[in-house]
Motif scaffolding. Structure first.
Motif, PDB file in Angstrom:
ATOM      1  N   LEU A  27      14.759  25.960  38.479  1.00  0.00           N
ATOM      2  CA  LEU A  27      15.911  26.564  39.147  1.00  0.00           C
ATOM      3  C   LEU A  27      17.214  26.137  38.482  1.00  0.00           C
ATOM      4  CD1 LEU A  27      14.808  26.195  42.876  1.00  0.00           C
ATOM      5  CD2 LEU A  27      14.820  28.281  41.489  1.00  0.00           C
ATOM      6  N   THR A  28      17.287  24.875  38.076  1.00  0.00           N
ATOM      7  CA  THR A  28      18.479  24.379  37.378  1.00  0.00           C
ATOM      8  C   THR A  28      18.663  25.120  36.060  1.00  0.00           C
ATOM      9  OG1 THR A  28      18.249  22.213  38.408  1.00  0.00           O
ATOM     10  CG2 THR A  28      19.568  22.325  36.390  1.00  0.00           C
ATOM     11  N   GLU A  29      17.584  25.300  35.315  1.00  0.00           N
ATOM     12  CA  GLU A  29      17.672  26.023  34.043  1.00  0.00           C
ATOM     13  C   GLU A  29      18.055  27.484  34.252  1.00  0.00           C
ATOM     14  OE1 GLU A  29      17.666  25.051  30.811  1.00  0.00           O
ATOM     15  OE2 GLU A  29      17.777  23.066  31.741  1.00  0.00           O
ATOM     16  N   LEU A  30      17.556  28.110  35.309  1.00  0.00           N
ATOM     17  CA  LEU A  30      17.956  29.487  35.609  1.00  0.00           C
ATOM     18  C   LEU A  30      19.449  29.562  35.921  1.00  0.00           C
ATOM     19  CD1 LEU A  30      14.945  30.783  37.714  1.00  0.00           C
ATOM     20  CD2 LEU A  30      15.702  31.645  35.488  1.00  0.00           C
ATOM     21  N   ALA A  31      19.970  28.588  36.633  1.00  0.00           N
ATOM     22  CA  ALA A  31      21.407  28.566  36.939  1.00  0.00           C
ATOM     23  C   ALA A  31      22.231  28.394  35.664  1.00  0.00           C
ATOM     24  CB  ALA A  31      21.721  27.454  37.934  1.00  0.00           C
ATOM     25  N   VAL A  32      21.785  27.527  34.777  1.00  0.00           N
ATOM     26  CA  VAL A  32      22.480  27.329  33.498  1.00  0.00           C
ATOM     27  C   VAL A  32      22.441  28.622  32.691  1.00  0.00           C
ATOM     28  CG1 VAL A  32      22.340  26.125  31.266  1.00  0.00           C
ATOM     29  CG2 VAL A  32      22.094  24.843  33.415  1.00  0.00           C
ATOM     30  N   TRP A  33      21.283  29.256  32.651  1.00  0.00           N
ATOM     31  CA  TRP A  33      21.150  30.536  31.935  1.00  0.00           C
ATOM     32  C   TRP A  33      22.087  31.580  32.520  1.00  0.00           C
ATOM     33  CZ3 TRP A  33      19.739  35.312  33.786  1.00  0.00           C
ATOM     34  CH2 TRP A  33      19.542  36.300  32.818  1.00  0.00           C
ATOM     35  N   ALA A  34      22.132  31.675  33.844  1.00  0.00           N
ATOM     36  CA  ALA A  34      22.992  32.672  34.495  1.00  0.00           C
ATOM     37  C   ALA A  34      24.462  32.423  34.180  1.00  0.00           C
ATOM     38  CB  ALA A  34      22.766  32.668  36.006  1.00  0.00           C
ATOM     39  N   ASP A  35      24.880  31.162  34.185  1.00  0.00           N
ATOM     40  CA  ASP A  35      26.275  30.842  33.841  1.00  0.00           C
ATOM     41  C   ASP A  35      26.610  31.275  32.421  1.00  0.00           C
ATOM     42  OD1 ASP A  35      27.064  29.798  36.269  1.00  0.00           O
ATOM     43  OD2 ASP A  35      26.633  27.721  35.703  1.00  0.00           O
ATOM     44  N   ARG A  36      25.631  31.158  31.553  1.00  0.00           N
ATOM     45  CA  ARG A  36      25.888  31.470  30.145  1.00  0.00           C
ATOM     46  C   ARG A  36      25.729  32.959  29.814  1.00  0.00           C
ATOM     47  NH1 ARG A  36      23.202  28.493  24.914  1.00  0.00           N
ATOM     48  NH2 ARG A  36      24.519  29.515  23.392  1.00  0.00           N
ATOM     49  N   TYR A  37      24.709  33.611  30.376  1.00  0.00           N
ATOM     50  CA  TYR A  37      24.356  34.955  29.923  1.00  0.00           C
ATOM     51  C   TYR A  37      24.481  36.070  30.957  1.00  0.00           C
ATOM     52  CZ  TYR A  37      22.290  32.478  25.984  1.00  0.00           C
ATOM     53  OH  TYR A  37      22.096  31.686  24.901  1.00  0.00           O
ATOM     54  N   LEU A  38      24.666  35.738  32.218  1.00  0.00           N
ATOM     55  CA  LEU A  38      24.687  36.763  33.254  1.00  0.00           C
ATOM     56  C   LEU A  38      26.035  36.766  33.960  1.00  0.00           C
ATOM     57  CD1 LEU A  38      22.913  38.905  34.651  1.00  0.00           C
ATOM     58  CD2 LEU A  38      22.259  37.140  36.291  1.00  0.00           C
ATOM     59  N   PRO A  39      26.927  37.619  33.492  1.00  0.00           N
ATOM     60  CA  PRO A  39      28.259  37.657  34.121  1.00  0.00           C
ATOM     61  C   PRO A  39      28.166  38.200  35.545  1.00  0.00           C
ATOM     62  CG  PRO A  39      28.019  39.460  32.566  1.00  0.00           C
ATOM     63  CD  PRO A  39      26.773  38.610  32.440  1.00  0.00           C
ATOM     64  N   GLU A  40      29.076  37.744  36.392  1.00  0.00           N
ATOM     65  CA  GLU A  40      29.080  38.210  37.780  1.00  0.00           C
ATOM     66  C   GLU A  40      29.236  39.717  37.852  1.00  0.00           C
ATOM     67  OE1 GLU A  40      31.550  36.098  40.544  1.00  0.00           O
ATOM     68  OE2 GLU A  40      31.244  34.231  39.452  1.00  0.00           O
ATOM     69  N   SER A  41      29.915  40.306  36.880  1.00  0.00           N
ATOM     70  CA  SER A  41      30.099  41.754  36.874  1.00  0.00           C
ATOM     71  C   SER A  41      28.791  42.515  36.685  1.00  0.00           C
ATOM     72  CB  SER A  41      31.086  42.150  35.774  1.00  0.00           C
ATOM     73  OG  SER A  41      30.585  41.785  34.501  1.00  0.00           O
ATOM     74  N   ALA A  42      27.735  41.835  36.231  1.00  0.00           N
ATOM     75  CA  ALA A  42      26.441  42.488  36.035  1.00  0.00           C
ATOM     76  C   ALA A  42      25.751  42.782  37.365  1.00  0.00           C
ATOM     77  CB  ALA A  42      25.534  41.623  35.166  1.00  0.00           C
ATOM     78  N   LEU A  43      26.189  42.113  38.413  1.00  0.00           N
ATOM     79  CA  LEU A  43      25.594  42.318  39.729  1.00  0.00           C
ATOM     80  C   LEU A  43      26.427  43.318  40.489  1.00  0.00           C
ATOM     81  CD1 LEU A  43      24.885  38.586  40.589  1.00  0.00           C
ATOM     82  CD2 LEU A  43      23.345  40.237  39.556  1.00  0.00           C
ATOM     83  N   LYS A  44      25.876  44.482  40.669  1.00  0.00           N
ATOM     84  CA  LYS A  44      26.609  45.557  41.351  1.00  0.00           C
ATOM     85  C   LYS A  44      26.299  45.532  42.842  1.00  0.00           C
ATOM     86  CE  LYS A  44      26.590  48.273  37.217  1.00  0.00           C
ATOM     87  NZ  LYS A  44      26.026  49.352  36.484  1.00  0.00           N
ATOM     88  N   GLY A  45      27.233  45.004  43.601  1.00  0.00           N
ATOM     89  CA  GLY A  45      27.110  45.013  45.044  1.00  0.00           C
ATOM     90  C   GLY A  45      26.146  43.978  45.604  1.00  0.00           C
ATOM     91  N   GLY A  46      25.587  43.134  44.787  1.00  0.00           N
ATOM     92  CA  GLY A  46      24.653  42.121  45.294  1.00  0.00           C
ATOM     93  C   GLY A  46      25.326  40.799  45.545  1.00  0.00           C
ATOM     94  N   CYS A  47      24.567  39.890  46.121  1.00  0.00           N
ATOM     95  CA  CYS A  47      25.079  38.544  46.388  1.00  0.00           C
ATOM     96  C   CYS A  47      24.912  37.694  45.156  1.00  0.00           C
ATOM     97  CB  CYS A  47      24.336  37.931  47.557  1.00  0.00           C
ATOM     98  SG  CYS A  47      24.674  38.736  49.111  1.00  0.00           S
TER      99      CYS A  47
END
Length: 136
Positions: free
Chosen positions: A116-136
């Motif tokens: 879970l920690t690695e997924l969070a690090v990955w998301a911070d680096r590669y998944l911008p908040e703008s990629a989530l359309k209308g989600g939490c």
């Protein structure tokens, strides 16, 4: 049945797409262990609940409800039941009154923390908040 599905009497270890007629680049398989992980953890709210329990320790139902904004009581109950049945969470009833139910991670649930920690690090680096359309 879809072309990529393989049905056998044996216990499969991967979904084999080698028999699909239009596979480019050779055979492709989906690891069934990874499939099981995403069937459970890919459900909305599940990862967040595991994250809350991993970071804060045992929690009461009401605490989990407050920690995960937007989750309904019914959905929280359903997800906690699924996690309990999967062996990742233990449900404990505290003696009352008042009757209170708490949830804590099993050894298997705690073992998810590095992933879970690695997924969070990955998301911070590669998944911008703008990629989530209308989600939490």
């Amino acid at each position: 049945m879809a072309e990529h599905e393989v049905v056998t009497d044996a216990v499969p270890t991967a979904v084999d797409a080698c028999t699909a007629p239009a596979v480019r680049g050779g055979c492709r398989t989906v690891d069934l262990a990874l499939n099981r992980v995403f069937i459970l953890l890919g459900k909305r709210w599940t990862g967040m609940l595991l994250g809350v329990l991993n970071n804060g320790g045992p929690a009461y139902f009401s605490e989990l409800r407050r920690a995960v904004p937007g989750i309904s009581e019914r959905m929280l109950s359903d997800r906690l039941t699924e996690l309990t049945e999967a062996g990742l969470v233990v449900r404990e009833v505290d003696p009352g009154p008042p009757l209170r139910v708490s949830y804590r991670l099993t050894e298997g649930g705690v073992a998810l923390k590095p992933a879970l920690t690695e997924l969070a690090v990955w998301a911070d680096r590669y998944l911008p908040e703008s990629a989530l359309k209308g989600g939490c």
